[in-house]
Design a protein around this motif. Structure first.
Motif, PDB file in Angstrom:
ATOM      1  N   GLY A 189     -51.669 -30.820  48.293  1.00  0.00           N
ATOM      2  CA  GLY A 189     -50.821 -31.762  49.013  1.00  0.00           C
ATOM      3  C   GLY A 189     -50.322 -31.230  50.332  1.00  0.00           C
ATOM      4  O   GLY A 189     -49.790 -31.973  51.159  1.00  0.00           O
ATOM      5  N   ASN A 190     -50.467 -29.913  50.542  1.00  0.00           N
ATOM      6  CA  ASN A 190     -50.063 -29.245  51.788  1.00  0.00           C
ATOM      7  C   ASN A 190     -48.580 -29.353  52.083  1.00  0.00           C
ATOM      8  O   ASN A 190     -48.142 -29.082  53.199  1.00  0.00           O
ATOM      9  N   GLY A 191     -47.793 -29.791  51.113  1.00  0.00           N
ATOM     10  CA  GLY A 191     -46.349 -29.871  51.298  1.00  0.00           C
ATOM     11  C   GLY A 191     -45.928 -30.868  52.361  1.00  0.00           C
ATOM     12  O   GLY A 191     -44.831 -30.788  52.902  1.00  0.00           O
ATOM     13  N   GLY A 192     -46.798 -31.830  52.658  1.00  0.00           N
ATOM     14  CA  GLY A 192     -46.535 -32.761  53.750  1.00  0.00           C
ATOM     15  C   GLY A 192     -46.007 -34.098  53.288  1.00  0.00           C
ATOM     16  O   GLY A 192     -45.793 -34.347  52.099  1.00  0.00           O
ATOM     17  N   SER A 193     -45.831 -35.003  54.251  1.00  0.00           N
ATOM     18  CA  SER A 193     -45.318 -36.340  53.961  1.00  0.00           C
ATOM     19  C   SER A 193     -46.259 -37.443  54.422  1.00  0.00           C
ATOM     20  O   SER A 193     -45.902 -38.622  54.389  1.00  0.00           O
ATOM     21  N   GLY A 194     -47.472 -37.077  54.863  1.00  0.00           N
ATOM     22  CA  GLY A 194     -48.457 -38.077  55.259  1.00  0.00           C
ATOM     23  C   GLY A 194     -48.921 -38.888  54.071  1.00  0.00           C
ATOM     24  O   GLY A 194     -48.652 -38.554  52.920  1.00  0.00           O
ATOM     25  N   GLN A 195     -49.644 -39.963  54.342  1.00  0.00           N
ATOM     26  CA  GLN A 195     -50.056 -40.884  53.275  1.00  0.00           C
ATOM     27  C   GLN A 195     -50.882 -40.202  52.192  1.00  0.00           C
ATOM     28  O   GLN A 195     -50.824 -40.575  51.030  1.00  0.00           O
ATOM     29  N   GLN A 196     -51.665 -39.197  52.547  1.00  0.00           N
ATOM     30  CA  GLN A 196     -52.494 -38.506  51.576  1.00  0.00           C
ATOM     31  C   GLN A 196     -51.986 -37.084  51.298  1.00  0.00           C
ATOM     32  O   GLN A 196     -52.705 -36.259  50.753  1.00  0.00           O
ATOM     33  N   GLN A 197     -50.755 -36.813  51.668  1.00  0.00           N
ATOM     34  CA  GLN A 197     -50.140 -35.519  51.391  1.00  0.00           C
ATOM     35  C   GLN A 197     -49.014 -35.699  50.381  1.00  0.00           C
ATOM     36  O   GLN A 197     -48.494 -36.797  50.199  1.00  0.00           O
ATOM     37  N   PHE A 198     -48.659 -34.609  49.720  1.00  0.00           N
ATOM     38  CA  PHE A 198     -47.538 -34.665  48.786  1.00  0.00           C
ATOM     39  C   PHE A 198     -46.817 -33.324  48.754  1.00  0.00           C
ATOM     40  O   PHE A 198     -47.354 -32.296  49.160  1.00  0.00           O
ATOM     41  N   ARG A 199     -45.582 -33.397  48.262  1.00  0.00           N
ATOM     42  CA  ARG A 199     -44.710 -32.225  48.229  1.00  0.00           C
ATOM     43  C   ARG A 199     -43.998 -32.175  46.877  1.00  0.00           C
ATOM     44  O   ARG A 199     -43.342 -33.125  46.487  1.00  0.00           O
ATOM     45  N   TYR A 200     -44.168 -31.100  46.159  1.00  0.00           N
ATOM     46  CA  TYR A 200     -43.564 -30.918  44.841  1.00  0.00           C
ATOM     47  C   TYR A 200     -43.988 -32.011  43.856  1.00  0.00           C
ATOM     48  O   TYR A 200     -43.177 -32.841  43.431  1.00  0.00           O
ATOM     49  N   PRO A 201     -45.253 -32.049  43.466  1.00  0.00           N
ATOM     50  CA  PRO A 201     -45.701 -33.066  42.505  1.00  0.00           C
ATOM     51  C   PRO A 201     -45.043 -32.861  41.143  1.00  0.00           C
ATOM     52  O   PRO A 201     -44.923 -31.731  40.655  1.00  0.00           O
ATOM     53  N   GLY A 202     -44.597 -33.967  40.551  1.00  0.00           N
ATOM     54  CA  GLY A 202     -43.924 -33.900  39.261  1.00  0.00           C
ATOM     55  C   GLY A 202     -44.813 -34.388  38.130  1.00  0.00           C
ATOM     56  O   GLY A 202     -45.990 -34.042  38.052  1.00  0.00           O
ATOM     57  N   LYS A 203     -44.247 -35.235  37.272  1.00  0.00           N
ATOM     58  CA  LYS A 203     -44.972 -35.717  36.094  1.00  0.00           C
ATOM     59  C   LYS A 203     -46.229 -36.468  36.506  1.00  0.00           C
ATOM     60  O   LYS A 203     -46.304 -37.062  37.569  1.00  0.00           O
ATOM     61  N   ILE A 204     -47.235 -36.457  35.600  1.00  0.00           N
ATOM     62  CA  ILE A 204     -48.539 -37.048  35.892  1.00  0.00           C
ATOM     63  C   ILE A 204     -48.968 -37.922  34.715  1.00  0.00           C
ATOM     64  O   ILE A 204     -48.589 -37.663  33.568  1.00  0.00           O
ATOM     65  N   ALA A 205     -49.726 -38.994  34.988  1.00  0.00           N
ATOM     66  CA  ALA A 205     -50.238 -39.884  33.944  1.00  0.00           C
ATOM     67  C   ALA A 205     -51.630 -40.346  34.338  1.00  0.00           C
ATOM     68  O   ALA A 205     -52.011 -40.303  35.511  1.00  0.00           O
ATOM     69  N   VAL A 206     -52.404 -40.794  33.349  1.00  0.00           N
ATOM     70  CA  VAL A 206     -53.795 -41.199  33.563  1.00  0.00           C
ATOM     71  C   VAL A 206     -54.004 -42.596  32.994  1.00  0.00           C
ATOM     72  O   VAL A 206     -53.543 -42.898  31.893  1.00  0.00           O
ATOM     73  N   ASP A 207     -54.698 -43.479  33.754  1.00  0.00           N
ATOM     74  CA  ASP A 207     -54.953 -44.828  33.250  1.00  0.00           C
ATOM     75  C   ASP A 207     -56.274 -44.892  32.496  1.00  0.00           C
ATOM     76  O   ASP A 207     -56.957 -43.880  32.319  1.00  0.00           O
ATOM     77  N   THR A 208     -56.645 -46.086  32.042  1.00  0.00           N
ATOM     78  CA  THR A 208     -57.850 -46.249  31.226  1.00  0.00           C
ATOM     79  C   THR A 208     -59.139 -46.038  32.023  1.00  0.00           C
ATOM     80  O   THR A 208     -60.211 -45.912  31.442  1.00  0.00           O
ATOM     81  N   ASN A 209     -59.033 -46.005  33.348  1.00  0.00           N
ATOM     82  CA  ASN A 209     -60.193 -45.732  34.196  1.00  0.00           C
ATOM     83  C   ASN A 209     -60.214 -44.299  34.708  1.00  0.00           C
ATOM     84  O   ASN A 209     -60.965 -43.961  35.622  1.00  0.00           O
ATOM     85  N   ASP A 210     -59.369 -43.454  34.116  1.00  0.00           N
ATOM     86  CA  ASP A 210     -59.263 -42.035  34.467  1.00  0.00           C
ATOM     87  C   ASP A 210     -58.708 -41.778  35.857  1.00  0.00           C
ATOM     88  O   ASP A 210     -58.890 -40.700  36.418  1.00  0.00           O
ATOM     89  N   ASN A 211     -58.037 -42.780  36.435  1.00  0.00           N
ATOM     90  CA  ASN A 211     -57.299 -42.532  37.665  1.00  0.00           C
ATOM     91  C   ASN A 211     -55.991 -41.841  37.310  1.00  0.00           C
ATOM     92  O   ASN A 211     -55.400 -42.125  36.265  1.00  0.00           O
ATOM     93  N   ILE A 212     -55.534 -40.934  38.171  1.00  0.00           N
ATOM     94  CA  ILE A 212     -54.283 -40.250  37.901  1.00  0.00           C
ATOM     95  C   ILE A 212     -53.170 -40.813  38.783  1.00  0.00           C
ATOM     96  O   ILE A 212     -53.414 -41.281  39.894  1.00  0.00           O
ATOM     97  N   TYR A 213     -51.953 -40.775  38.257  1.00  0.00           N
ATOM     98  CA  TYR A 213     -50.759 -41.209  38.969  1.00  0.00           C
ATOM     99  C   TYR A 213     -49.714 -40.115  38.785  1.00  0.00           C
ATOM    100  O   TYR A 213     -49.561 -39.582  37.690  1.00  0.00           O
ATOM    101  N   PHE A 214     -49.002 -39.782  39.843  1.00  0.00           N
ATOM    102  CA  PHE A 214     -47.990 -38.748  39.705  1.00  0.00           C
ATOM    103  C   PHE A 214     -46.835 -39.008  40.657  1.00  0.00           C
ATOM    104  O   PHE A 214     -46.943 -39.761  41.621  1.00  0.00           O
TER     105      PHE A 214
END
Length: 195
Positions: A25-50
């Motif tokens: 995530g590079n610790g950023g705030s851009g649309q495809q960046q993230f900072r401190y990822p927390g809990k994670i979940a997976v849908d029936t199509n194996d996409n992840i959400y966090f």
């Protein structure tokens, strides 16, 4: 899939523990960046959400590690502090539920907000959550002393009705850090006290 909070990494492993994919995530705030990822979940199509806790939003990637979508910044209840303990679950119909203590947000698979429930929402309390294959939601409430279960038929109502505590807090359990449910609806409890 697992998140590495301090390094802002998402990692995919096989059943033997071999690293298959790493998303930074590079610790950023851009649309495809993230900072401190927390809990994670997976849908029936194996996409992840966090939970992108550093940017107060939800993000999604596909099973190959390609970015899919990013939600808008979370709407919080006025006066309520934001918590990094936000929880996320996916129902069998691919509704993504983000629990922020005082408010529960429901998203579609495109990271668009479809519903918010505040106050005495069914999906609300102070402990970790998990959801089984029948969309029953489990959570530790009352400061981790009881494990409660909710039925999906009353999932997004304002009703306070809930099933009684069916696993009392015991010394052998310790303080619950997280809970998960497998494909056979077996419940697993991670104790931060007893490691």
């Amino acid at each position: 899939w697992a998140t590495e909070y301090n390094r802002s990494y998402i990692k995919k492993y096989n059943a033997g523990g071999k690293l298959l994919k790493e998303i930074r995530g590079n610790g950023g705030s851009g649309q495809q960046q993230f900072r401190y990822p927390g809990k994670i979940a997976v849908d029936t199509n194996d996409n992840i959400y966090f939970i992108d806790t550093g940017n107060k939003r939800m993000m999604s990637y596909d099973s190959s590690g390609n970015w899919r979508c990013t939600s808008n910044t979370f709407n919080l209840v006025p006066g309520s502090p934001y918590t990094n303990w936000a929880d996320i679950e996916v129902t069998t119909t691919n509704k993504i539920i983000v629990n922020l203590e005082d408010i529960a947000h429901v998203y579609d698979t495109g990271c668009s907000l479809t519903q918010s429930v505040t106050g005495n929402a069914i999906y609300y309390d102070d402990g970790p959550h998990a959801m089984d294959q029948n969309d029953k939601s489990y959570y530790f409430g009352v400061q981790g002393q009881c494990l409660f279960r909710y039925d999906s038929s009353t999932f997004f109502t304002q009703s306070k009705e809930k099933e009684d505590c069916f696993i009392p807090h015991k010394a052998s359990l310790g303080k619950p850090y997280d809970i998960e449910v497998d494909g056979s609806n077996r419940l697993y409890i991670l104790s931060s006290t007893n490691h």
